[in-house]
Structure formats: structure tokens, C-alpha cells
Design a protein around this motif. Structure first.
Motif, PDB file in Angstrom:
ATOM      1  N   THR A  92      -2.431 -30.578  33.541  1.00 56.19           N
ATOM      2  CA  THR A  92      -4.088 -31.067  33.438  1.00 56.19           C
ATOM      3  C   THR A  92      -4.323 -30.866  31.704  1.00 56.19           C
ATOM      4  N   GLY A  93      -3.793 -30.652  31.388  1.00 53.33           N
ATOM      5  CA  GLY A  93      -3.901 -30.853  29.458  1.00 53.33           C
ATOM      6  C   GLY A  93      -3.868 -29.572  29.161  1.00 53.33           C
ATOM      7  N   LEU A  94      -3.777 -28.012  30.057  1.00 54.28           N
ATOM      8  CA  LEU A  94      -4.454 -26.995  29.133  1.00 54.28           C
ATOM      9  C   LEU A  94      -3.613 -26.442  29.018  1.00 54.28           C
ATOM     10  N   GLY A  95      -1.962 -26.547  28.842  1.00 55.13           N
ATOM     11  CA  GLY A  95      -0.881 -25.781  28.619  1.00 55.13           C
ATOM     12  C   GLY A  95      -0.745 -25.194  26.744  1.00 55.13           C
ATOM     13  N   GLY A  96      -1.723 -25.864  26.498  1.00 58.44           N
ATOM     14  CA  GLY A  96      -1.614 -25.775  24.549  1.00 58.44           C
ATOM     15  C   GLY A  96      -2.892 -24.969  24.689  1.00 58.44           C
ATOM     16  N   GLY A  97      -3.832 -24.615  25.329  1.00 55.47           N
ATOM     17  CA  GLY A  97      -4.765 -23.594  25.258  1.00 55.47           C
ATOM     18  C   GLY A  97      -4.514 -21.814  25.568  1.00 55.47           C
ATOM     19  N   PRO A  98      -5.324 -21.164  25.751  1.00 53.06           N
ATOM     20  CA  PRO A  98      -5.404 -20.215  25.288  1.00 53.06           C
ATOM     21  C   PRO A  98      -4.422 -19.353  27.233  1.00 53.06           C
ATOM     22  N   LEU A  99      -4.999 -20.003  28.336  1.00 54.70           N
ATOM     23  CA  LEU A  99      -4.538 -19.348  29.516  1.00 54.70           C
ATOM     24  C   LEU A  99      -2.608 -19.976  29.571  1.00 54.70           C
ATOM     25  N   GLY A 100      -2.505 -21.030  28.736  1.00 54.87           N
ATOM     26  CA  GLY A 100      -0.638 -21.702  28.629  1.00 54.87           C
ATOM     27  C   GLY A 100      -0.023 -20.165  28.371  1.00 54.87           C
ATOM     28  N   HIS A 101      -0.855 -20.330  26.956  1.00 57.58           N
ATOM     29  CA  HIS A 101       0.019 -19.563  25.851  1.00 57.58           C
ATOM     30  C   HIS A 101       0.010 -17.515  26.705  1.00 57.58           C
ATOM     31  N   LYS A 102      -0.769 -17.464  27.698  1.00 58.34           N
ATOM     32  CA  LYS A 102      -0.801 -16.118  27.978  1.00 58.34           C
ATOM     33  C   LYS A 102       0.411 -16.497  28.913  1.00 58.34           C
ATOM     34  N   VAL A 103       0.501 -17.670  29.815  1.00 52.06           N
ATOM     35  CA  VAL A 103       1.054 -17.415  31.142  1.00 52.06           C
ATOM     36  C   VAL A 103       2.917 -17.419  30.076  1.00 52.06           C
TER      37      VAL A 103
ATOM     38  N   GLY B  77       3.521 -16.417  27.507  1.00 47.91           N
ATOM     39  CA  GLY B  77       3.861 -14.936  27.070  1.00 47.91           C
ATOM     40  C   GLY B  77       4.395 -14.261  27.946  1.00 47.91           C
ATOM     41  N   GLU B  78       3.559 -14.632  28.901  1.00 45.95           N
ATOM     42  CA  GLU B  78       4.217 -13.790  30.515  1.00 45.95           C
ATOM     43  C   GLU B  78       5.585 -14.040  31.437  1.00 45.95           C
ATOM     44  N   LEU B  79       5.721 -15.103  30.563  1.00 45.07           N
ATOM     45  CA  LEU B  79       7.137 -15.555  31.176  1.00 45.07           C
ATOM     46  C   LEU B  79       8.161 -14.966  30.455  1.00 45.07           C
ATOM     47  N   LEU B  80       8.107 -15.215  28.901  1.00 43.21           N
ATOM     48  CA  LEU B  80       9.001 -14.452  28.710  1.00 43.21           C
ATOM     49  C   LEU B  80       9.355 -13.590  28.461  1.00 43.21           C
ATOM     50  N   GLN B  81       8.682 -12.583  28.961  1.00 41.20           N
ATOM     51  CA  GLN B  81       8.740 -11.271  28.620  1.00 41.20           C
ATOM     52  C   GLN B  81       9.397 -11.204  29.847  1.00 41.20           C
ATOM     53  N   LEU B  82       8.599 -11.689  31.499  1.00 43.26           N
ATOM     54  CA  LEU B  82       9.759 -11.126  32.477  1.00 43.26           C
ATOM     55  C   LEU B  82      11.331 -12.225  32.082  1.00 43.26           C
ATOM     56  N   ALA B  83      11.356 -13.316  31.522  1.00 42.51           N
ATOM     57  CA  ALA B  83      12.760 -13.298  31.544  1.00 42.51           C
ATOM     58  C   ALA B  83      13.968 -12.327  30.914  1.00 42.51           C
ATOM     59  N   ALA B  84      13.420 -12.212  29.925  1.00 42.53           N
ATOM     60  CA  ALA B  84      14.138 -11.036  28.524  1.00 42.53           C
ATOM     61  C   ALA B  84      14.252  -9.074  29.727  1.00 42.53           C
ATOM     62  N   GLU B  85      13.328  -9.586  30.725  1.00 46.66           N
ATOM     63  CA  GLU B  85      13.487  -8.009  31.593  1.00 46.66           C
ATOM     64  C   GLU B  85      14.134  -8.553  32.301  1.00 46.66           C
ATOM     65  N   LEU B  86      14.588  -9.433  33.495  1.00 45.00           N
ATOM     66  CA  LEU B  86      15.468 -10.242  33.968  1.00 45.00           C
ATOM     67  C   LEU B  86      17.003  -9.703  33.717  1.00 45.00           C
ATOM     68  N   GLU B  87      17.637 -10.745  32.172  1.00 47.78           N
ATOM     69  CA  GLU B  87      18.983 -10.422  31.884  1.00 47.78           C
ATOM     70  C   GLU B  87      19.006 -11.866  32.644  1.00 47.78           C
ATOM     71  N   ILE B  88      18.917 -12.580  33.338  1.00 45.31           N
ATOM     72  CA  ILE B  88      19.423 -13.498  33.760  1.00 45.31           C
ATOM     73  C   ILE B  88      20.657 -14.152  33.002  1.00 45.31           C
ATOM     74  N   PRO B  89      21.879 -14.108  32.910  1.00 41.99           N
ATOM     75  CA  PRO B  89      23.190 -14.713  31.829  1.00 41.99           C
ATOM     76  C   PRO B  89      23.313 -16.690  31.683  1.00 41.99           C
ATOM     77  N   GLY B  90      22.893 -16.036  30.493  1.00 35.21           N
ATOM     78  CA  GLY B  90      22.798 -17.590  29.861  1.00 35.21           C
ATOM     79  C   GLY B  90      21.156 -18.893  30.213  1.00 35.21           C
TER      80      GLY B  90
ATOM     81  N   VAL C  45      -6.166 -17.695  37.448  1.00 33.32           N
ATOM     82  CA  VAL C  45      -5.731 -18.076  36.111  1.00 33.32           C
ATOM     83  C   VAL C  45      -4.647 -19.015  36.269  1.00 33.32           C
ATOM     84  N   SER C  46      -4.450 -19.341  37.491  1.00 33.63           N
ATOM     85  CA  SER C  46      -4.007 -20.868  37.123  1.00 33.63           C
ATOM     86  C   SER C  46      -4.914 -22.574  37.170  1.00 33.63           C
ATOM     87  N   ALA C  47      -4.232 -23.664  36.656  1.00 34.04           N
ATOM     88  CA  ALA C  47      -5.056 -24.251  36.447  1.00 34.04           C
ATOM     89  C   ALA C  47      -5.473 -24.931  37.656  1.00 34.04           C
ATOM     90  N   PRO C  48      -7.182 -25.764  37.281  1.00 36.05           N
ATOM     91  CA  PRO C  48      -7.954 -26.059  38.115  1.00 36.05           C
ATOM     92  C   PRO C  48      -6.847 -26.499  39.332  1.00 36.05           C
TER      93      PRO C  48
END
Length: 504
Positions: A331-342, A344-357, A416-419
Motif C-alpha cells: 500500500t506504499g506505507l512500508g517506508g512510513g512511520p508504521l513500516g519502521h515501527k513494524v 523494528g519489532e520484527l528485528l527485535q523478535l528475530a534477535a530474541e528467537l535466535e533462528i539458526p542462520g 496497526v496494519s495497512a488499511p
């Protein structure tokens, strides 16, 4: 045009198709030469006289053995395989004749391990395999066929441990949330044939193992508990796991006896010079095939990981956030504040999950480069775990699909998601063996609308989830239309997830 659902299902089926036992075995094994015949296994040659024996254990071994017997012909002296209870009948019913041995086969089939748990029948198979291996000489060649589910089909507890004692211990560990790797370390330590035991018994015969991997990262000593691989674990590791799950002080006497007299270091790797272990199929192979097919269907396709592991609750959150990010991109909102928020959360979660490789930052960069004009397919594989709180009927794939459905619904409700309405989404999770938990489904899929539609039918998704009752939910919802039912596939390379998204 085909719906996203049909596409997801066809991608899942093509992934499973490429790791079907017969074609896979035939790609890996050839018999050549008449004068001095040789068995060629992925480029390595083994001389063959009339001295070939075969043993096997696992969910995919029947089809592997059928193909092997066809290739080996008269060179095969005899074989014994231990396979899941009811598999011959169910392959027969499914019309999969090509996976069944011929009437006068030299291979004896022993069925056991009802519900994937070791039982007296599986023990009988293990004892027969043990006796065959012990009788081999330096002139013999032992072909070992191994696939997932092999652990339960090759139970031979070190005396004086009884099968039911080992069984009870495994169940207690599983109910406390132990990962499959941890279960296997404990099983192996208490077993005669696992952890390299079978290879040791077959010495001095040449041992060639053909392995279909159902474990993340394809570690030889973990698949089916590594009967032909040097164990990388010691008794210390076993004791550590028992301590971690608070079980060290209520062990059966027999287990204590065996643990107290076992050597504390793993066997030296040089004891395995007579063994050749070869992986002929894996989750990676399956995902590569699905990717190839998805691209032919017009999807821009990325493989997220072949090592997805962790608790379904966490993994479903990972997938929900990833899907939200994809929708925002459309929807073209990936670069906006909402995209950045999601993001950030995603990277944080992936770091916690420690999925190999898994390098998520790199994966997201690749995503960003994709234009919104083509539909997107994300593929992943691995094996999640479920912590049981309820008494319902389900499996990890169905629970994952249901949790993703609920997560997407919540994200939409809180805006918090796209329309909504700009993206069509399908998420599928399925077990490549065609069996998810003690159910007849391989898995299930969900869409963005699932929870709303379920509410209209009077079904409360959260109530089903809190009782680990995903199968009952999917059976009742829209006439079971969201279940993925393939029947037993005769193969097993863990689970596969497919995410398909297109702009509406």
C-alpha cells in the motif's frame, strides 16, 4: 485464475513431491558394471559381490526400500525395515502402489511405533535389525535407510531399562517443553543402537547410510538419533537436560544404573572409518522446488529460512509482523512511520528467537527491492514446538496457522496494519509427512478474514487455542475447508510454510 489458496496448496505439494522417496533414491544411487559391479552413491563407489544387506527405519523408509530393491536386484541378500504402524495399508488405500514392496521381496517389513511412540512392535523390529547387523562380516555391505520418525522405530534400551520406563521419561520431557534435539540426546544415551550404536555393531562390514533429513541443519548424529554417526553428546549433556527439566531426582532405578556406568566421553570418531553417511533429501531441497514453482506461477519468491524453530506463539508473531510489513509495502506505507515501527519489532523478535542462520536484516533489504506490482511468495521450513496447556486435538502446523489468523485479526482491529481490503493473504503451514500431531491433516491455512468468519459461525478462536484444539476448530470451521489433507506422503523433511500476498 487459480486462487491464492490453490496456489499455496500446489506449492506445498510440489515441495513434498521432490522429496518423495523413490525419485530421490534413484537420483542418489546407481548400480553399474556387470563384471565387477559397483554401487555408486552420490559419486562414491562401493564394490558389490552378492553380499548386500539392507536395514531401515523411519516414516519414509518403505518407499526408499522399494526403490532400493529395484536398483539392487539380485545383489540384495536380505533386508529388514521398521516402519510406522498402518503405513502399508494407508499407502495401498491411497493408491501409492509404487511405494510398496513386491510380493516376493527379500525385505521383511515390521510395522510399529503407534502414534510415533516406541512400542513392543518397534522393539521387535529393532532387535531383528540388531541381530542382522551383529552377524555381518568384513566382506559385507550394509545399506542403511534412515528418515525422520526413525527414533521411535528403533527403540533398544540398554538393559536393564525397560521400554516403558524410557517411554515415560521421554513423555515427561516432552510435556515440559523439551525440544526434539534434547529428547534425542536423552533417548540416544539410553539406547543400544542410537548414537552410532548400529554402526558399531555392524563393524567390520562397510556401512553406507542414505539419509532423508527431518532435522534443522541436517546434523547426522541427531537425525533418527544418529544410529550410524558418532555421537557429539556425552552423558554430561544428558544429565544437564534432565536437570534443566527437573527430572534428575525422579528417574527409574534402571535409568540411574545405566547413567552411572556409562562412559562420560563420546566415542572417538576414528571408530567410524567403515561408515559413509550421505544426506539424499532435506527441507532445503523441498523449498528450492517450491520456489521454482512459485516463480513459474508469477510470484516474486524469497526463502526466509529452512531452520524456523521455537514456540508456535513466538513464531506466529514473527509471521504476522512479516505479513503486516509486506501489506504496508503493497500500500506504499512500508517506508512510513508504521513500516519502521513494524520493522523494528520484527528485528527485535528475530534477535530474541535466535533462528539458526537467519539474517533478517538482509532478508528485509531484499524485500524492499521488490516492487509492489507482482504478488509475493515467502517460503520457510523447519519445526516449531507447542507447549501443551489444554486437552484438545491439534498439531503444531494447525496451531501455527490458527495463531497467525488470530494475530492478523488483532493487528487489523488495532489499525496497526495497512488499511484492510488492499491485500489478499494466505498463510499455509504443513508437515511434509502428511501428518500433523495425532490428526489426519498435514496442516492448515488461514486468511485475513478467518477470525471474523469464524465469529459469524459462533466459533471462538481464542478458546480453541487455549485448549490446543486447532484441529477441532478447523474441522468445524467452513466444513474443514481450511485443513490441508494429503494423507501419509511416505516422506518427511519437517514442515513447510507458504505466505502468498497480492494487492487486491
Amino acid at each position: 485464475s487459480m486462487s491464492l489458496r490453490e496456489h499455496a496448496l500446489s506449492l506445498f505439494r510440489s515441495a513434498v513431491g521432490i522429496v518423495r522417496p523413490a525419485p530421490m533414491l534413484k537420483r542418489a544411487v546407481k548400480l553399474q558394471g556387470d563384471e565387477c559391479p559397483q554401487l555408486l552413491v552420490k559419486g562414491r563407489a562401493f564394490p558389490v559381490k552378492r553380499n548386500l544387506y539392507l536395514v531401515g527405519f523411519g516414516k519414509a523408509v518403505l518407499g526408499m526400500a522399494t526403490a532400493a530393491e529395484e536398483i539392487l536386484g539380485d545383489h540384495l541378500v536380505r533386508g529388514i525395515i521398521s516402519v510406522p504402524l498402518g503405513i502399508q495399508e494407508s499407502l495401498q488405500r491411497a493408491g501409492m502402489q509404487e511405494m510398496l514392496l513386491k510380493p516376493h521381496s527379500k525385505i521383511q517389513v515390521i510395522e510399529g511405533a503407534k502414534n510415533n511412540l516406541p512400542d513392543p512392535e518397534a522393539l521387535k523390529g529393532a532387535v531383528a535389525i540388531q541381530e542382522l547387523a551383529e552377524g555381518l562380516t568384513a566382506d559385507d555391505l550394509l545399506l542403511v535407510l534412515i528418515s525422520g520418525g526413525g527414533s521411535a522405530l528403533l527403540p533398544a534400551p540398554i538393559p536393564p531399562i525397560l521400554l516403558e520406563e524410557k517411554e515415560k521419561l521421554t513423555k515427561m520431557l516432552a510435556s515440559r517443553g523439551a525440544a526434539i534435539q534434547e529428547l534425542n540426546v536423552v533417548r540416544k544415551t539410553l539406547s543400544l543402537l542410537k548414537g552410532g550404536g548400529l554402526a558399531q555393531l555392524a563393524y567390520p562390514a562397510q556401512v553406507v547410510s542414505l539419509i532423508l533429513s527431518d532435522v534443522i541443519g541436517d546434523p547426522l548424529d541427531i537425525i533418527a538419533s544418529g544410529p550410524t554417526a558418532a555421537s557429539s553428546h556425552s552423558i554430561q549433556d544428558c544429565l544437564q537436560i534432565l536437570t534443566k527439566y527437573n527430572l534428575l531426582h525422579n528417574l527409574p532405578k534402571s535409568v540411574e544404573t545405566v547413567l552411572s556406568r556409562s562412559p562420560t566421553k563420546p566415542t572417538a570418531p576414528e571408530d567410524y572409518s567403515h561408515v559413509c553417511n550421505i544426506i539424499i533429501g532435506s527441507n532445503t531441497l523441498a523449498l528450492d522446488e517450491a520456489k521454482h514453482q512459485a516463480e513459474r506461477l508469477g510470484y516474486t519468491t524469497l526463502i526466509l529460512s529452512t531452520a524456523i524453530c521455537g514456540e508456535v506463539g513466538h513464531i506466529s508473531t514473527l509471521y504476522c509482523q512479516l505479513i503486516q510489513l509486506l501489506c504496508l509495502g503493497f500500500t506504499g506505507l512500508g517506508g512510513g512511520p508504521l513500516g519502521h515501527k513494524v520493522k523494528g519489532e520484527l528485528l527485535q523478535l528475530a534477535a530474541e528467537l535466535e533462528i539458526p542462520g537467519l539474517n533478517l536484516a538482509e532478508f528485509l533489504q531484499a524485500l524492499q527491492r521488490l516492487g509492489p506490482e507482482r504478488p509475493i511468495c515467502i517460503l520457510a521450513g523447519g519445526e516449531t514446538t507447542v507447549q501443551l496447556h489444554g486437552t484438545g486435538k491439534g498439531g503444531r502446523n494447525q496451531e501455527l496457522a490458527l495463531r497467525v489468523g488470530l494475530g492478523l485479526h488483532r493487528a487489523q482491529a488495532t489499525q496497526v496494519s495497512a488499511p484492510p481490503g488492499r491485500c489478499e493473504i494466505i498463510f499455509l503451514s504443513g508437515g511434509t509427512d502428511g501428518q500433523d500431531g495425532p490428526t489426519e491433516a498435514a496442516g492448515a491455512f488461514c486468511s485475513l478474514e478467518l477470525v471474523d468468519e469464524a465469529l459469524q459461525e459462533g466459533l471462538d478462536v481464542e478458546a480453541f487455542l487455549s485448549n490446543n484444539d486447532s484441529y477441532t476448530f478447523f474441522s468445524q470451521f467452513q466444513g474443514g475447508h481450511h485443513l490441508v489433507v494429503t494423507g501419509l506422503t511416505g516422506t518427511n523433511v519437517m514442515d513447510i510454510q507458504v505466505i502468498l500476498i497480492r494487492a487486491t
